[in-house]
Design a protein around this motif. Structure first.
Motif, short mmCIF file in Angstrom:
data_model
loop_
_atom_site.label_atom_id
_atom_site.label_comp_id
_atom_site.label_asym_id
_atom_site.label_seq_id
_atom_site.Cartn_x
_atom_site.Cartn_y
_atom_site.Cartn_z
N ARG A 23 0.87 -1.18 0.00
CA ARG A 23 0.00 0.00 0.00
C ARG A 23 0.90 1.23 0.00
N VAL A 24 0.56 2.23 -0.80
CA VAL A 24 1.32 3.47 -0.91
C VAL A 24 0.60 4.58 -0.16
N VAL A 25 1.35 5.31 0.64
CA VAL A 25 0.85 6.51 1.30
C VAL A 25 1.66 7.68 0.76
N ARG A 26 0.96 8.63 0.14
CA ARG A 26 1.63 9.80 -0.43
C ARG A 26 1.41 10.98 0.51
N MET A 27 2.49 11.74 0.75
CA MET A 27 2.41 12.88 1.65
C MET A 27 3.07 14.07 1.01
N GLN A 28 2.66 15.24 1.47
CA GLN A 28 3.37 16.44 1.06
C GLN A 28 3.24 17.48 2.16
N VAL A 74 5.75 2.86 12.97
CA VAL A 74 5.20 2.16 11.81
C VAL A 74 6.18 1.08 11.34
N HIS A 75 7.46 1.40 11.35
CA HIS A 75 8.50 0.45 10.96
C HIS A 75 8.44 -0.82 11.82
N ARG A 76 8.11 -0.68 13.08
CA ARG A 76 7.99 -1.84 13.97
C ARG A 76 6.75 -2.68 13.66
N GLU A 77 5.73 -2.06 13.06
CA GLU A 77 4.47 -2.74 12.77
C GLU A 77 4.45 -3.44 11.41
N THR A 78 5.24 -2.96 10.46
CA THR A 78 5.16 -3.45 9.09
C THR A 78 6.49 -3.23 8.39
N ARG A 79 6.58 -3.66 7.14
CA ARG A 79 7.77 -3.40 6.33
C ARG A 79 7.59 -2.03 5.66
N LEU A 80 8.10 -1.01 6.32
CA LEU A 80 8.00 0.35 5.83
C LEU A 80 9.13 0.64 4.85
N ARG A 81 8.76 1.16 3.70
CA ARG A 81 9.74 1.61 2.71
C ARG A 81 9.51 3.09 2.46
N ILE A 82 10.58 3.86 2.44
CA ILE A 82 10.48 5.29 2.25
C ILE A 82 10.97 5.61 0.85
N LEU A 83 10.09 6.22 0.07
CA LEU A 83 10.37 6.50 -1.34
C LEU A 83 10.82 7.94 -1.52
N GLN A 84 11.98 8.11 -2.11
CA GLN A 84 12.54 9.40 -2.54
C GLN A 84 12.48 10.50 -1.49
N ASP A 103 14.27 1.50 5.21
CA ASP A 103 14.49 0.95 3.87
C ASP A 103 14.12 2.05 2.87
N VAL A 104 15.12 2.75 2.36
CA VAL A 104 14.90 3.86 1.44
C VAL A 104 15.00 3.35 0.00
N ARG A 105 14.02 3.71 -0.80
CA ARG A 105 13.99 3.31 -2.21
C ARG A 105 13.92 4.56 -3.08
N GLU A 106 14.47 4.45 -4.29
CA GLU A 106 14.54 5.61 -5.18
C GLU A 106 13.52 5.61 -6.30
N ASN A 107 12.83 4.48 -6.51
CA ASN A 107 11.77 4.47 -7.54
C ASN A 107 10.62 3.57 -7.07
N MET A 108 9.45 3.88 -7.58
CA MET A 108 8.23 3.19 -7.14
C MET A 108 8.28 1.70 -7.47
N GLN A 109 8.78 1.35 -8.63
CA GLN A 109 8.82 -0.06 -9.02
C GLN A 109 9.63 -0.86 -8.01
N ASP A 110 10.77 -0.34 -7.59
CA ASP A 110 11.60 -1.02 -6.60
C ASP A 110 10.91 -1.03 -5.23
N ALA A 111 10.22 0.05 -4.90
CA ALA A 111 9.55 0.13 -3.60
C ALA A 111 8.42 -0.89 -3.47
N LEU A 112 7.76 -1.20 -4.57
CA LEU A 112 6.64 -2.14 -4.56
C LEU A 112 7.05 -3.59 -4.69
N ARG A 113 8.32 -3.82 -5.02
CA ARG A 113 8.81 -5.19 -5.19
C ARG A 113 8.77 -5.92 -3.85
N PRO A 114 8.25 -7.16 -3.83
CA PRO A 114 8.18 -7.92 -2.55
C PRO A 114 9.54 -8.19 -1.94
#
Length: 114
Positions: A23-28, A74-84, A103-114
């Protein structure tokens, strides 16, 4: 400041437990102690819906220690990935040592990879 949840970027089948794979959560905007509640709710809802939560941080302009503490919870509850994450957020992670935790990722495709 806005926060919202969105489904995965591409349709994916549900896992064995019936949950979405990610699941993706977008923030600004800026996130401090007084502005965290909507973000906290979005992240916790995402964690309940999927084993991987991708936090799209590409438009975060500020985050303080309460923001960072929320992400650690949140990181303790689930596999949190931080995008860009942008420079201020990266600097905060470096100063606090959480760059080695998140777990920092630089692109969405990589962030969504299991």
């Amino acid at each position: 400041m806005t926060a919202h949840e969105s489904p995965p970027a591409t349709p994916t089948p549900a896992g064995q437990d019936g949950r979405e794979p990610a699941r993706v959560v977008r923030m600004q905007g800026e996130f401090d102690h007084d502005r965290l509640k909507p973000l906290e709710e979005a992240l916790m809802d995402a964690a309940a819906a999927a084993p991987i939560v991708v936090l799209d941080a590409s438009h975060i302009t500020f985050g303080d220690s309460s923001f960072l503490n929320l992400l650690l919870r949140v990181h303790r509850e689930t596999r949190l990935r931080i995008l860009q994450p942008q420079s201020q957020f990266r600097h905060l992670m470096t100063l606090t040592g959480t760059d080695a935790v998140f777990d920092v990722r630089e692109n969405m495709q990589d962030a969504l990879r299991p």
